[in-house]
Design a protein around this motif. Structure first.
Motif, mmCIF file in Angstrom:
data_model
loop_
_atom_site.group_PDB
_atom_site.id
_atom_site.type_symbol
_atom_site.label_atom_id
_atom_site.label_comp_id
_atom_site.label_asym_id
_atom_site.label_seq_id
_atom_site.Cartn_x
_atom_site.Cartn_y
_atom_site.Cartn_z
ATOM 1 N N ASP A 69 32.084 71.541 -12.652
ATOM 2 C CA ASP A 69 32.903 70.488 -12.068
ATOM 3 C C ASP A 69 34.028 71.039 -11.206
ATOM 4 O O ASP A 69 34.828 70.274 -10.664
ATOM 5 N N HIS A 70 34.058 72.358 -11.037
ATOM 6 C CA HIS A 70 35.021 72.992 -10.141
ATOM 7 C C HIS A 70 34.329 73.746 -9.005
ATOM 8 O O HIS A 70 34.892 73.850 -7.916
ATOM 9 N N VAL A 71 33.125 74.251 -9.265
ATOM 10 C CA VAL A 71 32.426 75.041 -8.237
ATOM 11 C C VAL A 71 31.254 74.305 -7.610
ATOM 12 O O VAL A 71 30.690 74.766 -6.604
ATOM 13 N N GLY A 72 30.873 73.157 -8.166
ATOM 14 C CA GLY A 72 29.648 72.494 -7.719
ATOM 15 C C GLY A 72 29.648 72.053 -6.273
ATOM 16 O O GLY A 72 28.587 71.935 -5.651
ATOM 17 N N GLY A 73 30.824 71.801 -5.725
ATOM 18 C CA GLY A 73 30.897 71.334 -4.350
ATOM 19 C C GLY A 73 30.949 72.424 -3.299
ATOM 20 O O GLY A 73 30.960 72.130 -2.096
ATOM 21 N N VAL A 74 30.961 73.680 -3.720
ATOM 22 C CA VAL A 74 31.129 74.783 -2.766
ATOM 23 C C VAL A 74 29.986 74.826 -1.754
ATOM 24 O O VAL A 74 30.212 75.040 -0.558
ATOM 25 N N PHE A 75 28.759 74.627 -2.212
ATOM 26 C CA PHE A 75 27.616 74.726 -1.301
ATOM 27 C C PHE A 75 27.767 73.760 -0.125
ATOM 28 O O PHE A 75 27.579 74.146 1.036
ATOM 29 N N GLY A 76 28.104 72.528 -0.417
ATOM 30 C CA GLY A 76 28.257 71.552 0.654
ATOM 31 C C GLY A 76 29.416 71.865 1.577
ATOM 32 O O GLY A 76 29.341 71.642 2.796
ATOM 33 N N VAL A 77 30.504 72.383 1.013
ATOM 34 C CA VAL A 77 31.648 72.767 1.851
ATOM 35 C C VAL A 77 31.264 73.908 2.778
ATOM 36 O O VAL A 77 31.601 73.906 3.966
ATOM 37 N N ARG A 78 30.515 74.872 2.257
ATOM 38 C CA ARG A 78 30.095 76.002 3.090
ATOM 39 C C ARG A 78 29.140 75.565 4.200
ATOM 40 O O ARG A 78 29.161 76.130 5.296
ATOM 41 N N GLN A 79 28.313 74.577 3.909
ATOM 42 C CA GLN A 79 27.428 74.071 4.952
ATOM 43 C C GLN A 79 28.220 73.470 6.104
ATOM 44 O O GLN A 79 27.889 73.667 7.277
ATOM 45 N N ARG A 80 29.265 72.727 5.777
ATOM 46 C CA ARG A 80 30.076 72.066 6.801
ATOM 47 C C ARG A 80 31.063 73.035 7.456
ATOM 48 O O ARG A 80 31.377 72.896 8.630
ATOM 49 N N PHE A 81 31.529 74.004 6.673
ATOM 50 C CA PHE A 81 32.524 74.977 7.163
ATOM 51 C C PHE A 81 31.988 76.386 6.887
ATOM 52 O O PHE A 81 32.430 77.062 5.956
ATOM 53 N N PRO A 82 31.040 76.873 7.684
ATOM 54 C CA PRO A 82 30.322 78.115 7.356
ATOM 55 C C PRO A 82 31.185 79.370 7.372
ATOM 56 O O PRO A 82 30.798 80.386 6.779
ATOM 57 N N ASP A 83 32.341 79.344 8.003
ATOM 58 C CA ASP A 83 33.164 80.544 8.093
ATOM 59 C C ASP A 83 34.220 80.626 6.991
ATOM 60 O O ASP A 83 35.027 81.560 6.973
ATOM 61 N N VAL A 84 34.212 79.672 6.070
ATOM 62 C CA VAL A 84 35.229 79.652 5.038
ATOM 63 C C VAL A 84 35.026 80.804 4.053
ATOM 64 O O VAL A 84 33.895 81.193 3.748
ATOM 65 N N GLU A 85 36.146 81.378 3.585
ATOM 66 C CA GLU A 85 36.100 82.453 2.587
ATOM 67 C C GLU A 85 36.192 81.847 1.194
ATOM 68 O O GLU A 85 37.110 81.091 0.891
ATOM 69 N N VAL A 86 35.234 82.181 0.311
ATOM 70 C CA VAL A 86 35.205 81.652 -1.055
ATOM 71 C C VAL A 86 35.600 82.761 -2.021
ATOM 72 O O VAL A 86 35.040 83.861 -1.989
ATOM 73 N N SER A 87 36.557 82.462 -2.892
ATOM 74 C CA SER A 87 37.031 83.473 -3.838
ATOM 75 C C SER A 87 37.084 82.906 -5.247
ATOM 76 O O SER A 87 37.281 81.708 -5.461
ATOM 77 N N ILE A 88 36.888 83.789 -6.215
ATOM 78 C CA ILE A 88 36.970 83.457 -7.635
ATOM 79 C C ILE A 88 37.404 84.724 -8.367
ATOM 80 O O ILE A 88 37.235 85.844 -7.856
ATOM 81 N N ALA A 89 37.969 84.554 -9.544
ATOM 82 C CA ALA A 89 38.400 85.720 -10.316
ATOM 83 C C ALA A 89 37.229 86.650 -10.616
ATOM 84 O O ALA A 89 36.122 86.206 -10.910
ATOM 85 N N GLN A 90 37.508 87.938 -10.543
ATOM 86 C CA GLN A 90 36.465 88.930 -10.810
ATOM 87 C C GLN A 90 35.830 88.704 -12.179
ATOM 88 O O GLN A 90 34.609 88.824 -12.332
ATOM 89 N N ARG A 91 36.635 88.317 -13.177
ATOM 90 C CA ARG A 91 36.094 88.150 -14.533
ATOM 91 C C ARG A 91 35.171 86.948 -14.644
ATOM 92 O O ARG A 91 34.234 86.964 -15.451
ATOM 93 N N ASP A 92 35.421 85.876 -13.890
ATOM 94 C CA ASP A 92 34.576 84.688 -13.997
ATOM 95 C C ASP A 92 33.357 84.731 -13.081
ATOM 96 O O ASP A 92 32.435 83.929 -13.252
ATOM 97 N N ALA A 93 33.332 85.654 -12.140
ATOM 98 C CA ALA A 93 32.217 85.702 -11.191
ATOM 99 C C ALA A 93 30.854 85.824 -11.867
ATOM 100 O O ALA A 93 29.897 85.170 -11.435
ATOM 101 N N PRO A 94 30.685 86.634 -12.931
ATOM 102 C CA PRO A 94 29.362 86.706 -13.564
ATOM 103 C C PRO A 94 28.861 85.362 -14.101
ATOM 104 O O PRO A 94 27.649 85.144 -14.181
#
Length: 235
Positions: A69-94
């Motif tokens: 419920d926090h990351v689910g919308g990233v795909f659609g945002v990236r489609q609309r804004f392809p140059d956006v930088e996406v970041s998350i904590a190193q520990r939660d990335a896995p």
């Protein structure tokens, strides 16, 4: 989506505000916009309208943690804004790849919550003290092992993700509120979450913005009440 202007620097966007409020935030910077979290599905249509209204580019997406419920919308945002930088904590990335393995130094309690399979990878892995625009990365594990909050160094607004909730009553992550029990049910380790809440309170935030519920101005007293309630509940 409900849009609330919290300050000249921060806009709250709330999906399903009546039934199941999920917040994401637009942080207004001199060089453009940062989106913090993305709700469960793409907020791209509303973002496009806001970006146009504000006259700035969306440059960054910063995630407080890996729940769906926090990351689910990233795909659609990236489609609309392809140059956006996406970041998350190193520990939660896995967790984005479904890896819930705990470190030997962490409490060995079950990693809980709603996760979605993603077909993207973060562009940047965050560590405590890093900056995302004007946002300082503050480690706040407990809800997930790698949960982070973001402190705006310009005015000390705190985007706390699910370290606190205000829907159903203000609470530390893991302290159940019957009117909105879902953040507590998805919390990995309560004692770690409590320690993080105490650390976030010590930052002296001027505004508390959370993943679920309304933002709180001058939140010190409210945070203190939530911490005291969690201490009683967890002990």
């Amino acid at each position: 989506m409900k849009i609330t202007q919290l300050s000249s620097k921060l806009v709250q966007l709330t999906k399903y505000p009546v039934v199941f409020p999920m917040n994401c935030y637009l942080v207004i910077e001199d060089d453009g916009l940062t989106l913090v979290d993305s709700t469960v599905s793409s907020p791209a249509d509303d973002l496009t309208a806001m970006v146009k209204q504000l006259g700035k580019e969306l440059r960054r997406v910063a995630l407080t943690h890996a729940h769906g419920d926090h990351v689910g919308g990233v795909f659609g945002v990236r489609q609309r804004f392809p140059d956006v930088e996406v970041s998350i904590a190193q520990r939660d990335a896995p967790l984005l790849a479904g890896d819930k393995t705990l470190l030997a130094t962490e409490p060995q309690t079950e990693v809980k919550g709603y996760f979605v399979k993603v077909d993207w990878k973060p562009d940047r892995l965050l560590r405590p003290g890093d900056r995302v625009g004007s946002l300082e990365v503050v480690t706040s594990p407990g809800h997930t092992p790698g949960h982070v909050a973001f402190l705006d160094v310009r005015d000390r607004s705190l985007i706390a993700g699910d370290a606190f909730q205000t829907r159903g009553g203000i609470a530390v992550s893991g302290d159940l509120r019957l009117l909105f029990p879902f953040p507590a049910m998805a919390t990995w380790n309560k004692q770690t979450a409590l320690a993080s809440a105490v650390a976030l309170r010590a930052l002296g935030p001027t505004l508390l913005a959370v993943g679920h519920g309304a933002a709180v101005s001058d939140p010190a007293a409210a945070m203190d009440r939530a911490i005291q309630a969690a201490q009683r509940a967890f002990n």
